[in-house]
Every structure is written in structure tokens, then in C-alpha cells.
Scaffold this active site. Structure first.
Site, PDB file in Angstrom:
ATOM      1  CB  CYS A  27      52.967  20.485  47.145  1.00 15.13           C
ATOM      2  SG  CYS A  27      51.500  21.111  46.300  1.00 15.13           S
ATOM      3  CG  HIS A 132      51.202  24.079  49.671  1.00 10.62           C
ATOM      4  ND1 HIS A 132      52.322  23.619  49.013  1.00 10.62           N
ATOM      5  CD2 HIS A 132      51.470  23.978  51.001  1.00 10.62           C
ATOM      6  CE1 HIS A 132      53.232  23.264  49.887  1.00 10.62           C
ATOM      7  NE2 HIS A 132      52.745  23.460  51.104  1.00 10.62           N
ATOM      8  CG  ASN A 147      54.512  22.915  54.327  1.00 12.97           C
ATOM      9  OD1 ASN A 147      54.819  22.889  53.143  1.00 12.97           O
ATOM     10  ND2 ASN A 147      53.636  23.776  54.814  1.00 12.97           N
TER      11      ASN A 147
END
Length: 340
Positions: A27, A132, A147
Site C-alpha cells: 500500500c 496501511h 485508497n
């Protein structure tokens, strides 16, 4: 690492959105590339930067002596810039963005006061909670949530952006504002990489389709096994819903004229049903009826939007608390009439 604008095959395209969908625990890579709007970095690039930072830190610690407790403890702890699962530190993300003369500054820092007061005037934010990372960025004067857990970028209104950032902070997220001149969006083949370019219309269509699928999945999940909930997705979705509720409270500007559906994202359909199904997926919580549904046998004047939003917020958080969920606490402000 791709060099921005160095190839004759690179064409500047202002109207496309670059988005990478989550791959493994990468991520941080997806986040940096979302800020830059292109596949500029790979996990190998960030790992190399993490190694360089580790060596620099090791040299600093070595100044205290190879046999000192500080140095031995530092070596025993391992890298603080890259974890075994592939998660990278903010120092690594900052090092990558420094190549483009960009800088990440904590939203709590004194020099970020303007970003706190007027987030819609900024260019990009980086958000982190535990392992994250994701980016919220402005493209063509429109804000998008990039995202990597989402199948496509989600458009955010200026009104919703502020409430969303506040809710993330309340939920424990670390937020960094990206300062500097962002590179112009470029479009080139990804050669089987993680990301792709989408028009805003394509992104909206993918988001709507995903929401419809989530509604059906939530209904099935609640009916069969309400306790089986994706914990990571719950953190994101509960922040989304809480931010929308906060944005709908009477203290927000023009709250009485903004509907609950409009405060979620800039879609004109499916949002009330999606929000209801999402709330139901949190546990044994019955979704509220549609705001437009009225009992045919009663001839009552419908409540104004601000009062309805406040009542919904109070009802939702009470039900969530009773179900054992730890959601961000957003206390609705008292009306002036209530204090008299």
C-alpha cells in the site's frame, strides 16, 4: 523507477486518474504513486531507499561506539524503515517524494496550520494507520480518495473532505499534508503493473458497481453470519460513515441543505441504501428506512434535514456501542432550543 516526462512516448493527459489496487502489503507503493499520479516507483525502489536510510541511521548510532548499548540495541531491533511484511515507514515515503521536490508534513505540525484550517486548498494528503497507507489527492480541482483497498478512486466534495479528515484523526490515523509542486499527470503503458488510468466517469461507474455488490454481500452476510466482518474494511468504512454523519450535523455549514447521501460521496444514487446496508453489516443493527419513506396512515410534517441527521447519528452510534463496536466518538452539538 520511471522518470517523469523523460520519454517521448509520455503524453500529458489532464483528465485521467491513475489508481493502483492493493497488491500484497504494498500500500505504501500504491500511495506514493497515487500522489505522483503514475507508476513511478516499485517495491524494489522503496526497499532500496529503506536500506539507504538504515545504513545512514547505523552510521549515526555507530558514533556512540560499536560496543555501546545504544548501538547494540539498535542493531537488535532491525530495520525501522521496512518491515518483514513489506510495510514502509513515512521516512521512506518522504525520501521517494523528495526526488520530486515534495515534502510530507504532519498535519499536527505548526507549519501545517493552513492545511488544518483549509484542507480543500491543499493538493494531497497521505493517511496512515498501523500498516496501511493511502492518498487523498486533488486532480483537476476535484478531490479523490485513492485508497488502494477501493477498486477505483472515489470523488470527495470539499465539504466532505474536511469531515473525513477530522474523523480519520479521531480514529487514530496519522495524516500528512504533501507540500510542493506536484508533477503533471502523465499517461503511459503500465506493462502489467498494478495500476491503470481511468476517466472520472469510469471511476464513478466502477465505484457504483462495487457499492451495489457490497450491498448484496452485506445483506447476505447479515442474514447468514453477522459476526463475519472484514476488520480492515470495517475501519475504513466506519470512518467513511462517521465522517458523513459528522458532516450532516447542524454545526456544519449548510447542513440543512445537504442530504446524507450527498455527504457520503458525490453519487446521486445508491448511497442511502449502501449506508444502511453498511450500518447493518456492523452487527445486528437494523438498517433505517429510506429518508423519503413515509407512513401512508400518518399525515405528519417531515423533520428538517439537520434534525434528521442528528437523530440518525445518535441512533447509529448508540446501536453500534450496544453491539460492542469501537467507533470514533463524534458528539452532536446541542441545538440552541435544547438548552432553553
Amino acid at each position: 523507477m520511471a522518470e517523469g516526462g523523460g520519454s517521448s512516448g509520455v503524453v500529458t493527459v489532464e483528465s485521467l486518474l491513475y489508481h493502483e489496487v492493493q497488491e500484497s502489503r504494498l500500500c505504501a507503493v500504491h500511495c506514493v504513486n497515487a500522489v505522483l499520479q503514475g507508476p513511478y516507483f516499485s517495491e524494489v525502489d522503496l526497499a532500496s531507499m529503506a536500506q539507504d536510510l538504515d545504513q545512514q541511521e547505523q552510521q549515526v548510532m555507530l558514533e556512540s561506539g560499536a560496543g555501546s548499548s545504544h548501538y547494540l540495541n539498535f542493531m537488535a531491533e532491525g530495520s525501522s524503515n521496512v518491515a518483514a511484511d513489506g510495510n514502509f515507514s513515512i521516512q521512506v515515503l518522504n525520501r521517494a517524494l523528495e526526488i520530486w521536490s515534495l515534502q510530507c508534513i504532519s498535519l499536527e505540525a505548526p507549519e501545517a496550520e493552513e492545511a488544518r484550517l483549509s484542507p480543500h486548498k491543499q493538493k494531497a494528503f497521505i493517511c496512515n494507520l498501523q500498516a496501511h497507507w493511502f492518498c487523498i489527492r486533488k486532480v483537476d480541482d476535484r478531490w479523490y480518495n485513492f485508497n488502494s483497498l477501493y477498486p477505483a478512486p472515489q470523488h470527495l466534495s470539499n465539504f466532505y473532505l474536511s469531515a473525513y479528515l477530522d474523523t480519520l484523526k479521531t480514529s487514530g490515523w496519522s495524516i500528512f499534508v504533501v507540500q510542493g509542486s506536484l508533477p503533471s499527470p502523465n499517461h503511459w503503458a503500465t506493462d502489467g503493473g498494478y495500476g491503470r488510468w481511468l476517466t472520472p466517469e469510469e471511476a464513478d461507474n466502477i465505484t457504483r458497481a462495487a457499492k451495489k455488490a457490497d450491498v448484496e454481500k452485506s445483506k447476505t452476510t447479515v442474514a447468514s453470519s453477522p459476526q463475519k466482518i472484514d476488520g480492515e474494511k470495517l475501519k475504513i468504512d466506519s470512518a467513511n460513515l462517521a465522517a458523513a454523519l459528522a458532516a450532516s450535523l447542524p454545526s456544519a455549514p449548510a447542513a440543512a441543505s445537504v442530504s446524507f447521501a450527498d455527504s457520503m460521496v458525490d453519487d446521486e444514487e445508491d448511497d442511502p441504501e449502501y449506508a444502511a446496508a453498511l450500518a447493518a453489516s456492523f452487527g445486528d443493527i437494523n438498517p433505517p428506512p429510506s429518508f423519503t419513506q413515509q407512513a401512508p396512515q400518518l399525515q405528519l410534517q417531515p423533520p428538517d434535514a439537520a434534525s434528521l441527521a442528528k437523530a440518525l447519528a445518535e441512533s447509529f452510534f448508540s446501536a453500534a456501542s450496544a453491539s460492542g463496536l469501537n467507533l470514533p466518538c463524534i458528539k452532536p452539538p446541542s441545538n440552541k432550543d435544547d438548552s432553553q
